[in-house]
Every structure is written in C-alpha cells, then in structure tokens.
Motif scaffolding. Structure first.
Motif, PDB file in Angstrom:
ATOM      1  N   MET A   1       0.968  -1.203   0.184  1.00  0.00           N
ATOM      2  CA  MET A   1      -0.119   0.051  -0.064  1.00  0.00           C
ATOM      3  C   MET A   1       0.787   1.275   0.103  1.00  0.00           C
ATOM      4  SD  MET A   1      -2.737   1.259   2.907  1.00  0.00           S
ATOM      5  CE  MET A   1      -3.799   0.085   2.731  1.00  0.00           C
ATOM      6  N   ASP A   2       0.670   2.372  -0.890  1.00  0.00           N
ATOM      7  CA  ASP A   2       1.224   3.513  -0.941  1.00  0.00           C
ATOM      8  C   ASP A   2       0.866   4.313   0.120  1.00  0.00           C
ATOM      9  OD1 ASP A   2       2.520   5.758  -1.372  1.00  0.00           O
ATOM     10  OD2 ASP A   2       1.851   6.228  -3.712  1.00  0.00           O
ATOM     11  N   LEU A   3       1.432   4.733   1.145  1.00  0.00           N
ATOM     12  CA  LEU A   3       0.979   5.652   1.954  1.00  0.00           C
ATOM     13  C   LEU A   3       0.828   7.065   1.802  1.00  0.00           C
ATOM     14  CD1 LEU A   3       2.137   4.105   5.549  1.00  0.00           C
ATOM     15  CD2 LEU A   3      -0.031   3.760   4.314  1.00  0.00           C
ATOM     16  N   GLN A   4       1.454   7.410   0.545  1.00  0.00           N
ATOM     17  CA  GLN A   4       1.284   8.768   0.043  1.00  0.00           C
ATOM     18  C   GLN A   4       1.904   9.645   0.959  1.00  0.00           C
ATOM     19  OE1 GLN A   4      -2.517   9.590  -1.709  1.00  0.00           O
ATOM     20  NE2 GLN A   4      -2.939   7.613  -1.904  1.00  0.00           N
ATOM     21  N   LEU A   5       3.143   9.508   1.428  1.00  0.00           N
ATOM     22  CA  LEU A   5       3.744  10.202   2.211  1.00  0.00           C
ATOM     23  C   LEU A   5       4.859  11.111   1.807  1.00  0.00           C
ATOM     24  CD1 LEU A   5       3.908   8.143   5.564  1.00  0.00           C
ATOM     25  CD2 LEU A   5       2.178  10.436   5.064  1.00  0.00           C
ATOM     26  N   HIS A   6       5.398  10.718   0.510  1.00  0.00           N
ATOM     27  CA  HIS A   6       6.393  11.581  -0.156  1.00  0.00           C
ATOM     28  C   HIS A   6       5.849  13.130  -0.255  1.00  0.00           C
ATOM     29  CE1 HIS A   6       8.894   8.156  -1.601  1.00  0.00           C
ATOM     30  NE2 HIS A   6       7.516   7.578  -1.539  1.00  0.00           N
ATOM     31  N   GLY A   7       6.875  13.959   0.109  1.00  0.00           N
ATOM     32  CA  GLY A   7       6.476  15.296  -0.023  1.00  0.00           C
ATOM     33  C   GLY A   7       5.807  15.795   1.346  1.00  0.00           C
ATOM     34  N   LYS A   8       5.788  15.066   2.188  1.00  0.00           N
ATOM     35  CA  LYS A   8       5.178  15.519   3.664  1.00  0.00           C
ATOM     36  C   LYS A   8       6.437  15.544   4.722  1.00  0.00           C
ATOM     37  CE  LYS A   8       0.898  15.160   2.517  1.00  0.00           C
ATOM     38  NZ  LYS A   8       0.099  16.444   1.998  1.00  0.00           N
ATOM     39  N   ARG A   9       6.392  16.327   5.495  1.00  0.00           N
ATOM     40  CA  ARG A   9       7.281  16.497   6.747  1.00  0.00           C
ATOM     41  C   ARG A   9       6.847  16.184   7.995  1.00  0.00           C
ATOM     42  NH1 ARG A   9      10.202  20.857   7.600  1.00  0.00           N
ATOM     43  NH2 ARG A   9      12.248  19.900   8.045  1.00  0.00           N
ATOM     44  N   LEU A  27       8.387   6.168   9.002  1.00  0.00           N
ATOM     45  CA  LEU A  27       7.784   7.225   8.221  1.00  0.00           C
ATOM     46  C   LEU A  27       8.641   7.476   7.430  1.00  0.00           C
ATOM     47  CD1 LEU A  27       6.147   9.628  11.058  1.00  0.00           C
ATOM     48  CD2 LEU A  27       5.002   8.389   9.555  1.00  0.00           C
ATOM     49  N   ALA A  28       9.862   7.667   7.531  1.00  0.00           N
ATOM     50  CA  ALA A  28      10.933   8.022   6.587  1.00  0.00           C
ATOM     51  C   ALA A  28      11.027   6.829   5.626  1.00  0.00           C
ATOM     52  CB  ALA A  28      12.431   7.919   7.396  1.00  0.00           C
ATOM     53  N   ALA A  29      10.874   5.700   5.745  1.00  0.00           N
ATOM     54  CA  ALA A  29      11.013   4.472   4.941  1.00  0.00           C
ATOM     55  C   ALA A  29       9.890   4.599   3.915  1.00  0.00           C
ATOM     56  CB  ALA A  29      10.961   3.168   5.731  1.00  0.00           C
ATOM     57  N   ILE A  86       2.815  16.730   9.634  1.00  0.00           N
ATOM     58  CA  ILE A  86       2.509  15.695  10.573  1.00  0.00           C
ATOM     59  C   ILE A  86       3.314  15.978  11.855  1.00  0.00           C
ATOM     60  CG2 ILE A  86       2.651  13.176  10.873  1.00  0.00           C
ATOM     61  CD1 ILE A  86       3.005  12.761   7.766  1.00  0.00           C
ATOM     62  N   LEU A  87       2.516  15.840  13.001  1.00  0.00           N
ATOM     63  CA  LEU A  87       3.153  16.197  14.454  1.00  0.00           C
ATOM     64  C   LEU A  87       2.863  14.630  15.086  1.00  0.00           C
ATOM     65  CD1 LEU A  87       4.396  17.571  16.771  1.00  0.00           C
ATOM     66  CD2 LEU A  87       2.122  18.448  17.223  1.00  0.00           C
ATOM     67  N   VAL A  88       3.983  14.270  15.212  1.00  0.00           N
ATOM     68  CA  VAL A  88       3.595  12.931  16.483  1.00  0.00           C
ATOM     69  C   VAL A  88       4.186  13.288  17.708  1.00  0.00           C
ATOM     70  CG1 VAL A  88       4.322  10.504  16.704  1.00  0.00           C
ATOM     71  CG2 VAL A  88       3.962  11.325  14.343  1.00  0.00           C
ATOM     72  N   ILE A 235       3.725  -0.413  16.562  1.00  0.00           N
ATOM     73  CA  ILE A 235       3.183   1.047  17.077  1.00  0.00           C
ATOM     74  C   ILE A 235       3.412   2.003  15.572  1.00  0.00           C
ATOM     75  CG2 ILE A 235       3.113   2.840  18.492  1.00  0.00           C
ATOM     76  CD1 ILE A 235       2.209   0.251  19.607  1.00  0.00           C
ATOM     77  N   ALA A 236       4.711   1.826  15.108  1.00  0.00           N
ATOM     78  CA  ALA A 236       4.997   2.764  14.084  1.00  0.00           C
ATOM     79  C   ALA A 236       4.216   2.626  12.969  1.00  0.00           C
ATOM     80  CB  ALA A 236       6.554   2.449  13.734  1.00  0.00           C
ATOM     81  N   ALA A 237       3.725   1.285  12.751  1.00  0.00           N
ATOM     82  CA  ALA A 237       2.785   1.107  11.509  1.00  0.00           C
ATOM     83  C   ALA A 237       1.427   1.696  11.691  1.00  0.00           C
ATOM     84  CB  ALA A 237       2.650  -0.493  11.301  1.00  0.00           C
ATOM     85  N   ALA A 238       1.253   1.670  12.821  1.00  0.00           N
ATOM     86  CA  ALA A 238      -0.376   2.210  13.033  1.00  0.00           C
ATOM     87  C   ALA A 238      -0.149   3.840  12.962  1.00  0.00           C
ATOM     88  CB  ALA A 238      -0.974   1.936  14.530  1.00  0.00           C
ATOM     89  N   VAL A 239       0.956   4.494  13.435  1.00  0.00           N
ATOM     90  CA  VAL A 239       1.211   5.892  13.175  1.00  0.00           C
ATOM     91  C   VAL A 239       1.458   6.223  11.791  1.00  0.00           C
ATOM     92  CG1 VAL A 239       2.728   7.810  13.612  1.00  0.00           C
ATOM     93  CG2 VAL A 239       2.303   6.085  15.516  1.00  0.00           C
ATOM     94  N   ALA A 240       2.067   5.552  11.008  1.00  0.00           N
ATOM     95  CA  ALA A 240       2.095   5.738   9.763  1.00  0.00           C
ATOM     96  C   ALA A 240       0.971   5.707   8.979  1.00  0.00           C
ATOM     97  CB  ALA A 240       3.097   4.568   8.849  1.00  0.00           C
ATOM     98  N   PHE A 241       0.046   4.599   9.185  1.00  0.00           N
ATOM     99  CA  PHE A 241      -1.268   4.759   8.603  1.00  0.00           C
ATOM    100  C   PHE A 241      -2.080   5.975   9.008  1.00  0.00           C
ATOM    101  CE2 PHE A 241      -5.864   3.712   9.173  1.00  0.00           C
ATOM    102  CZ  PHE A 241      -6.365   3.698   8.021  1.00  0.00           C
ATOM    103  N   LEU A 242      -2.318   6.396  10.361  1.00  0.00           N
ATOM    104  CA  LEU A 242      -3.057   7.521  10.663  1.00  0.00           C
ATOM    105  C   LEU A 242      -2.546   8.708   9.937  1.00  0.00           C
ATOM    106  CD1 LEU A 242      -3.808   6.799  14.173  1.00  0.00           C
ATOM    107  CD2 LEU A 242      -5.254   6.752  12.250  1.00  0.00           C
ATOM    108  N   ALA A 243      -1.027   8.624   9.629  1.00  0.00           N
ATOM    109  CA  ALA A 243      -0.471   9.890   8.912  1.00  0.00           C
ATOM    110  C   ALA A 243      -0.836   9.997   7.521  1.00  0.00           C
ATOM    111  CB  ALA A 243       1.124   9.954   9.217  1.00  0.00           C
ATOM    112  N   SER A 244      -1.216   9.074   6.971  1.00  0.00           N
ATOM    113  CA  SER A 244      -1.432   8.749   5.587  1.00  0.00           C
ATOM    114  C   SER A 244      -2.500   9.313   4.930  1.00  0.00           C
ATOM    115  CB  SER A 244      -1.297   7.449   5.164  1.00  0.00           C
ATOM    116  OG  SER A 244      -2.409   6.628   5.369  1.00  0.00           O
TER     117      SER A 244
END
Length: 266
Positions: A1-9, A27-29, A86-88, A235-244
């Motif tokens: 699944m592409d989380l479409q985070l390219h271009g996000k900080r 998130l970086a990956a 994105i603020l975690v 946990i990181a995977a859940a954060v990445a999904f919510l950030a997407s």
C-alpha cells in the motif's frame, strides 16, 4: 500500500530511542522527510544518520519541551527546511511510583512533560496546518488511560489527558483537513521493558530464557489475547497509517495496538 507520504514532513518528538525512533524510521521509509527530536544531540544525529543511510531524509531539532523557550527552539529549527505536515507527540516520561511515593510535585512534573509539552507543540504547529488545509496530529497514549493500575497513578492520569485533548482537538479542527488521533500501545518490547522483566522474572517464576519470560509476563503481568508483548514497529505502522492519506476519514479516534489488553465490546 502506498501511504502517499512522499513530499510530507513529519516531526516526531522524543525520537532518539524507543517508540519514537521506530516511528521516525518507518515514516522515513514510507517517504516522509523526518525531523528527529530529542535533547541529546549525539543520539539525535545517530538516528538521523541511520535514516539517511537507509535512503531516507532526516533533520534534527533539539530542545526541552517543558519550557516555552525550548518549544520555540524546536519549532524554529523544524521549520528551517520546510513546513511540518505531521506532528507525532511521542515524548514522555514515567517513573515507577505509586500512591505512597508519587508526591504532588511528581504529579506536576509528569503532567508538564506528558501533557503540557504536547500542548506546546500543538499550539505551535497546528495553526500552520490549518492554514494549508491538511495535517495530522497523532498523540501516543496508552491503555492505562482507560484502565489504570494501582501503580503509576500520575502517569496513567497523564495518558488520560492525552486521549482527552486529542479528541477535543479533533472537534476543534472540524472541516479543516487536519485530523487528530491517538495511538494507544499496550506493553511494548523496548530495551527498558525487557531489562525490567528480566530483573523481576525470578520472583515471578518465569524462567531464564527470554521466550519464557515474555510468555510469563504476557500471562501474569500484562494479559492480552496474543500472548506476547508488542514490537515498536507495530506501533510505528499504526502511526504511519494514521499519518497517511488513507486515514482522511479518521479523526478523534483512539487506535489501540495492545494485543487485546483493553477489552471492551464498544
């Protein structure tokens, strides 16, 4: 699944180790440019260097979030290379205190670190997200927010405040394009937790092998339906999904990642 985070900080507070480090790396990956935050420069640079070595993009922002001056320094440094999308809010602290040892001063210190510091970051970064019409705010909470133990009363109360403020913020951000959610971990296998469990294993009769210790702890200390502790990457995977972009329709949610520790039909 592409989380479409390219271009996000993404800024991940408290990301020089533990859960925060795992979140920053994932998130970086997934393509986001990450800002590694902490108070120890060598540790922050080590995490950022690892991310860069693996092909990601990472800057660092140093500062103590328990003061306005420290929060301002982090804000200004984070914006030096672009906006933060994105603020975690992960940075936090707890000590092994109970009702007999947690003095009012301990309660105040815990609240300052675990709640007010998060508010400082929200108040600095969210207005810019709102102006741009897109953003993600993710609090790292925990199951103790809703099912506290006799021990760690100050920490449990601070987690409850994190959950509460995240839902309130979601209501405030209605129709703005900015979402606010919580990822609530259960017991996660970070080095400090492993060291604690290995230390107390003899008095619980869990054995000497790590596999037996973990199984015993998951049975007796933090019972869940999976039979083990969670891993930081879960946990990181859940954060990445919510950030997407796939999580546009999720706001004001408590996203439990705890193996079924917290049990409720609703």
């Amino acid at each position: 699944m592409d989380l479409q985070l390219h271009g996000k900080r993404a800024l991940v507070t408290g990301s020089t180790g533990g859960l925060g480090e795992a979140i920053a790396k994932m998130l970086a990956a997934e393509g986001a440019a990450v800002i590694v935050h902490g108070r120890d420069e060598p540790r922050a640079r080590a995490v950022a260097s690892t991310i860069a070595h693996d092909g990601g993009r990472a800057d660092i922002a140093l500062g103590d979030l328990t003061s306005d001056e420290g929060a301002d320094a982090v804000y200004e440094t984070a914006l030096a290379h672009g906006e933060v999308d994105i603020l975690v809010n992960n940075a936090g602290f707890y000590d092994h205190l109970d009702w007999n040892t947690a003095a009012p001063r301990n309660w105040a210190d815990t609240y300052e670190i675990n709640v007010i510091a998060h508010v400082r970051m929200i108040q600095r970064f969210v207005p810019d997200m709102r102006k741009r019409g897109w953003g993600r705010v993710i609090q790292i909470g925990g199951g103790l927010a809703g099912q506290p133990l006799p021990s760690l009363p100050d920490y449990s109360a601070s987690l409850a405040a994190r959950h509460n403020l995240a839902v309130s913020l979601a209501r405030e951000l209605k129709d703005s394009g900015v979402t606010s959610n919580v990822v609530a971990p259960g017991a996660i296998l970070v080095p400090a937790v492993r060291a604690l469990l290995e230390r107390i294993a003899p008095r619980h009769g869990w054995g000497e092998r790590w596999e037996d210790i973990e199984r015993g702890a998951a049975r007796d200390l933090v019972p869940n339906d999976v039979g083990r502790l969670g891993r930081p990457n879960e946990i990181a995977a859940a954060v990445a999904f919510l950030a997407s972009a796939h999580a546009d329709y999720i706001s004001g949610a408590i996203f439990r990642v705890d193996g079924g520790t917290i049990r409720s039909v609703f």
